[in-house]
Design an enzyme around this catalytic site. Structure first.
Site, short mmCIF file in Angstrom:
data_model
loop_
_atom_site.label_atom_id
_atom_site.label_comp_id
_atom_site.label_asym_id
_atom_site.label_seq_id
_atom_site.Cartn_x
_atom_site.Cartn_y
_atom_site.Cartn_z
N SER A 125 5.57 12.30 -3.85
CA SER A 125 4.12 12.42 -4.06
C SER A 125 3.51 13.19 -2.90
CB SER A 125 3.51 11.02 -4.16
OG SER A 125 2.11 11.10 -4.20
N ARG A 184 -9.91 -2.82 6.12
CA ARG A 184 -9.35 -2.86 7.47
C ARG A 184 -8.50 -1.63 7.75
NH1 ARG A 184 -6.25 -8.49 7.48
NH2 ARG A 184 -5.80 -7.78 5.36
N THR A 233 -5.86 -11.46 3.33
CA THR A 233 -6.96 -10.73 2.69
C THR A 233 -8.14 -11.67 2.40
OG1 THR A 233 -6.02 -11.17 0.53
CG2 THR A 233 -5.38 -9.10 1.58
N ASP A 280 0.81 -1.23 0.00
CA ASP A 280 0.00 0.00 0.00
C ASP A 280 0.84 1.27 0.00
OD1 ASP A 280 -2.23 -1.64 0.09
OD2 ASP A 280 -2.31 -1.61 2.27
N GLU A 281 2.00 1.22 -0.60
CA GLU A 281 2.88 2.39 -0.63
C GLU A 281 2.38 3.46 -1.61
OE1 GLU A 281 3.87 -0.74 -1.19
OE2 GLU A 281 5.43 -1.29 0.24
N THR A 323 2.98 -12.64 2.48
CA THR A 323 2.12 -13.22 1.46
C THR A 323 2.83 -14.44 0.89
OG1 THR A 323 0.73 -12.72 -0.45
CG2 THR A 323 2.96 -11.74 -0.46
N GLY A 353 -4.57 -4.11 -3.93
CA GLY A 353 -5.57 -3.07 -4.17
C GLY A 353 -4.79 -1.82 -4.52
N HIS A 354 -4.74 -1.49 -5.80
CA HIS A 354 -3.91 -0.37 -6.26
C HIS A 354 -4.82 0.79 -6.67
CE1 HIS A 354 -0.32 -3.24 -7.20
NE2 HIS A 354 -0.72 -3.27 -5.95
N GLN A 371 1.96 -5.98 -3.29
CA GLN A 371 2.42 -6.12 -1.90
C GLN A 371 3.71 -5.31 -1.72
OE1 GLN A 371 1.35 -9.41 -3.55
NE2 GLN A 371 -0.54 -8.43 -2.99
N LYS A 422 1.75 2.26 -5.13
CA LYS A 422 2.29 1.74 -6.40
C LYS A 422 1.38 2.08 -7.58
CE LYS A 422 2.31 -2.32 -4.40
NZ LYS A 422 2.09 -1.99 -2.98
N GLY A 423 0.06 1.89 -7.36
CA GLY A 423 -0.90 2.13 -8.44
C GLY A 423 -0.80 3.55 -8.97
N LYS A 424 -0.74 4.51 -8.06
CA LYS A 424 -0.67 5.91 -8.48
C LYS A 424 0.57 6.15 -9.35
CE LYS A 424 0.61 10.49 -7.30
NZ LYS A 424 0.54 11.73 -6.58
N GLY A 468 0.00 13.91 -2.69
CA GLY A 468 -1.46 13.75 -2.66
C GLY A 468 -1.84 12.61 -3.58
P1 GDP Z 1 -0.80 0.46 -3.56
O1 GDP Z 1 -1.42 -0.82 -3.13
O2 GDP Z 1 0.67 0.49 -3.32
O3 GDP Z 1 -1.15 0.85 -4.94
O4 GDP Z 1 -1.41 1.59 -2.59
P2 GDP Z 1 -2.97 1.73 -2.17
O5 GDP Z 1 -3.73 2.24 -3.31
O6 GDP Z 1 -3.45 0.50 -1.52
O7 GDP Z 1 -2.85 2.79 -1.01
C1 GDP Z 1 -2.33 4.06 -1.22
C2 GDP Z 1 -3.41 5.09 -0.84
O8 GDP Z 1 -2.83 6.36 -0.69
C3 GDP Z 1 -4.48 5.25 -1.90
O9 GDP Z 1 -5.69 5.56 -1.27
C4 GDP Z 1 -3.96 6.44 -2.72
O10 GDP Z 1 -5.01 7.15 -3.36
C5 GDP Z 1 -3.34 7.27 -1.64
N1 GDP Z 1 -2.18 8.08 -2.05
C6 GDP Z 1 -1.22 7.79 -2.97
N2 GDP Z 1 -0.25 8.72 -2.98
C7 GDP Z 1 -0.61 9.64 -2.03
C8 GDP Z 1 0.00 10.82 -1.54
O11 GDP Z 1 1.08 11.23 -1.95
N3 GDP Z 1 -0.67 11.49 -0.54
C9 GDP Z 1 -1.86 11.07 -0.05
N4 GDP Z 1 -2.42 11.78 0.92
N5 GDP Z 1 -2.44 9.95 -0.48
C10 GDP Z 1 -1.83 9.23 -1.46
P1 IMO Z 2 -0.91 -4.07 -2.31
O1 IMO Z 2 -0.46 -4.63 -3.64
C1 IMO Z 2 -0.96 -4.57 2.01
C2 IMO Z 2 -1.04 -8.69 3.54
C3 IMO Z 2 -2.29 -9.15 4.26
C4 IMO Z 2 -1.69 -10.15 5.21
C5 IMO Z 2 -0.57 -10.80 4.38
C6 IMO Z 2 -0.96 -12.10 3.72
O2 IMO Z 2 -2.21 -3.36 -2.37
O3 IMO Z 2 0.18 -3.31 -1.66
P2 IMO Z 2 -2.52 -12.71 1.66
O4 IMO Z 2 -3.97 -12.43 1.39
O5 IMO Z 2 -1.60 -12.16 0.62
O6 IMO Z 2 -2.25 -14.15 1.91
O7 IMO Z 2 -2.19 -11.94 3.03
O8 IMO Z 2 -0.24 -9.85 3.39
N1 IMO Z 2 -1.26 -8.14 2.18
C7 IMO Z 2 -1.19 -6.84 1.87
N2 IMO Z 2 -1.00 -5.75 2.65
N3 IMO Z 2 -1.07 -4.43 0.68
C8 IMO Z 2 -1.24 -5.50 -0.12
O9 IMO Z 2 -1.22 -5.40 -1.46
C9 IMO Z 2 -1.35 -6.77 0.48
N4 IMO Z 2 -1.53 -8.02 -0.01
C10 IMO Z 2 -1.47 -8.83 1.04
O10 IMO Z 2 -2.92 -8.09 4.92
O11 IMO Z 2 -1.09 -9.48 6.29
MG MG Z 3 -2.91 -1.52 -1.84
#
Ligand code: GDP
Ligand code: IMO
Ligand code: MG
Length: 421
Positions: A410, A301, A130, A14-15, A237, A41-42, A222, A17-19, A412
């Site tokens: 980044s 969550r 998940t 959730d860093e 994972t 979830g990107h 991940q 990546k998608g953005k 926002g």
């Molecule tokens: P991913 O799984 O690595 O693609 O990341 P996620 O989408 O799960 O989580 C990142 C969240 O932070 C998303 O809700 C994005 O819209 C949001 N986001 C991304 N870059 C920024 C940023 O620079 N600032 C803020 N406030 N939110 C961001």
């Molecule tokens: P993105 O690509 C954050 C975590 C789960 C759990 C562990 C194992 O959006 O960054 P799994 O369902 O893969 O067997 O779960 O890994 N996890 C993630 N946490 N971002 C994800 O993906 C994740 N995919 C799995 O919460 O702790």
């Molecule tokens: Mg994510």
């Protein structure tokens, strides 16, 4: 010969990546996923719209480029159908430019039940998955029992029934209920739907693109600390989330890898169970969660929040050979008087500067360096020249500790809130 660039998470996912994949996509002809599945979830935001992608690469929003789901991915046809249909209704018809590897493995409805059953059996030591059947699907792959995209066709039902029967026995042994009637119906509808897409020998295709000099970007899912080999095992994972995963998950040589973009938040989050040395349980942690909207995009969550962990990041940079750093969500820290960065751990009464094997078993106390907060709204800044000096000092310290330059910041969630350094 073109090089293949890889973008991957350096923390626990959730860093953002998608953005960033979306931001970089205009510079690439092809975007690929190489591991993971719908546990990802990107999130992307542009033109006031928000999209969350799970199995489909985040490169699809840019014109006519090609997107590939590689052999290292595990795919749930029902979720894939829902995702592709929702994109089609938003005007993105992908049937002509999304290819799926014949060697990608299928997540069956019984894999999801097994995921829940194993978690229940673990009790208090559950991973907090998940629930998308990721572990059981990869288990079947490695134990040579998996069902693959290329199996869709002759004798598919026979193979499916055989695998399902085997799973049902395991579920029964675990004393877990198994009601998959509705899920199975949707799954087969998904399988039918998938036939609209091209199933490819993606290793041949990707290597052909490389030979043709096409630019390829690989989208990690991940993060490094969730890697099955190098993460905080067993709280990980089931795939290789690291750079090497792009080689095995696409069938490309390590010699083809060009830039490795390592992406991290200006702080740190984790969702699910497992060690998190810099986790905060106080008001500061709550403020990060609220300001950063830290709720999982797949499960909803609440994400655990804490300060940036440079010990873990250094480890991740080493394993991936990161060439460019990308710092996300810097704006979330705008309101803080003080910002902290973990520079070492205390374990067994001793200070250490490496990520230890015992991370799940021993008490680890972070050692922090403190920085004066910048206390300025950065979300509308458009160039690094506008950065407050306190923020620049924070970035420079991170660069010096990790030995790699920060290339993009980044500020926002929107595409536009991105600054190249
Ligand atoms: P991913 O799984 O690595 O693609 O990341 P996620 O989408 O799960 O989580 C990142 C969240 O932070 C998303 O809700 C994005 O819209 C949001 N986001 C991304 N870059 C920024 C940023 O620079 N600032 C803020 N406030 N939110 C961001
Ligand atoms: P993105 O690509 C954050 C975590 C789960 C759990 C562990 C194992 O959006 O960054 P799994 O369902 O893969 O067997 O779960 O890994 N996890 C993630 N946490 N971002 C994800 O993906 C994740 N995919 C799995 O919460 O702790
Ligand atoms: Mg994510």
């Amino acid at each position: 010969m073109a090089k293949v660039d890889v973008l991957l998470g350096l923390q626990w996912g959730d860093e953002g990546k998608g953005k960033v994949i979306d931001v970089l996509t205009p510079h690439y002809d092809i975007v690929t996923r190489f591991q993971g599945g719908p546990n990802a979830g990107h999130t992307l935001e542009f033109d006031g719209q928000k999209y969350v992608l799970r199995s489909i690469p985040s490169g699809i929003f840019n014109g006519d480029n090609i997107n590939i789901i590689g052999n290292g991915v595990v795919l749930n046809p029902a979720l894939f159908k829902a995702e592709a249909e929702s994109l089609a209704s938003a005007g993105y018809d992908l049937t002509k430019r999304l290819f799926i590897s014949k060697k990608a493995h299928l997540i069956m409805p019984t894999h999801c039940v097994l995921d829940a059953a194993y978690e229940a059996a673990k009790g208090a030591s559950k991973v907090g998955t998940t629930g998308k059947g990721i572990g059981p699907a990869y288990t079947d792959k490695v134990s040579r029992n998996g069902l693959r995209v290329g199996d869709i066709g002759d004798n598919f039902m026979e193979k499916y029934e055989k695998a399902k029967e085997r799973h049902e026995k395991m579920i029964l042994d675990l004393g877990f209920p198994c009601d998959i009637e509705e899920a199975e119906k949707q799954w087969f509808e998904g399988v039918e739907f998938m036939k609209k897409f091209r199933f490819v020998d993606s290793e041949h295709l990707v290597n052909q693109y490389i030979a043709e000099g096409k630019n390829i970007l690989c989208e990690g899912a991940q993060g490094t600390m969730l890697d099955v080999d190098f993460g905080s095992y067993p709280f990980v994972t089931s795939s290789n989330t690291i750079c090497a995963g792009a080689c095995s998950g696409l069938g490309i040589s390590p010699r083809s890898i060009g830039d490795v973009y390592g992406i991290f938040k200006a702080y740190c989050t984790r969702v699910g169970a497992g060690p998190f040395p810099t986790e905060l349980f106080d008001e500061t942690g709550n403020e990060m969660c609220e300001r950063g909207h830290e709720f999982g995009s797949v499960t909803g969550r609440r994400r655990r929040c804490g300060w940036i962990d440079l010990v873990a990041l250094k480890y991740a940079v080493m394993i991936n050979g990161v060439t460019r750093l990308i710092m996300m969500k810097s704006d979330v820290l705008d309101s803080f008087d003080t910002v902290k960065a973990c520079v070492a751990y205390e374990m067994d009464g001793r200070e250490i500067d490496y990520f230890p094997f015992e991370v799940c078993d021993k008490k680890i106390t972070p050692v922090y360096k403190e920085f004066k907060g910048w206390k300025r709204d950065m979300s509308k800044m458009t160039s690094a020249d506008e950065f407050p000096e306190e923020f620049t000092a924070y970035i420079q310290f991170i660069e010096q500790q990790l030995g790699v330059p920060v290339w993009l910041v980044s500020l926002g969630p929107d595409r536009e809130q991105t600054i190249f350094m």
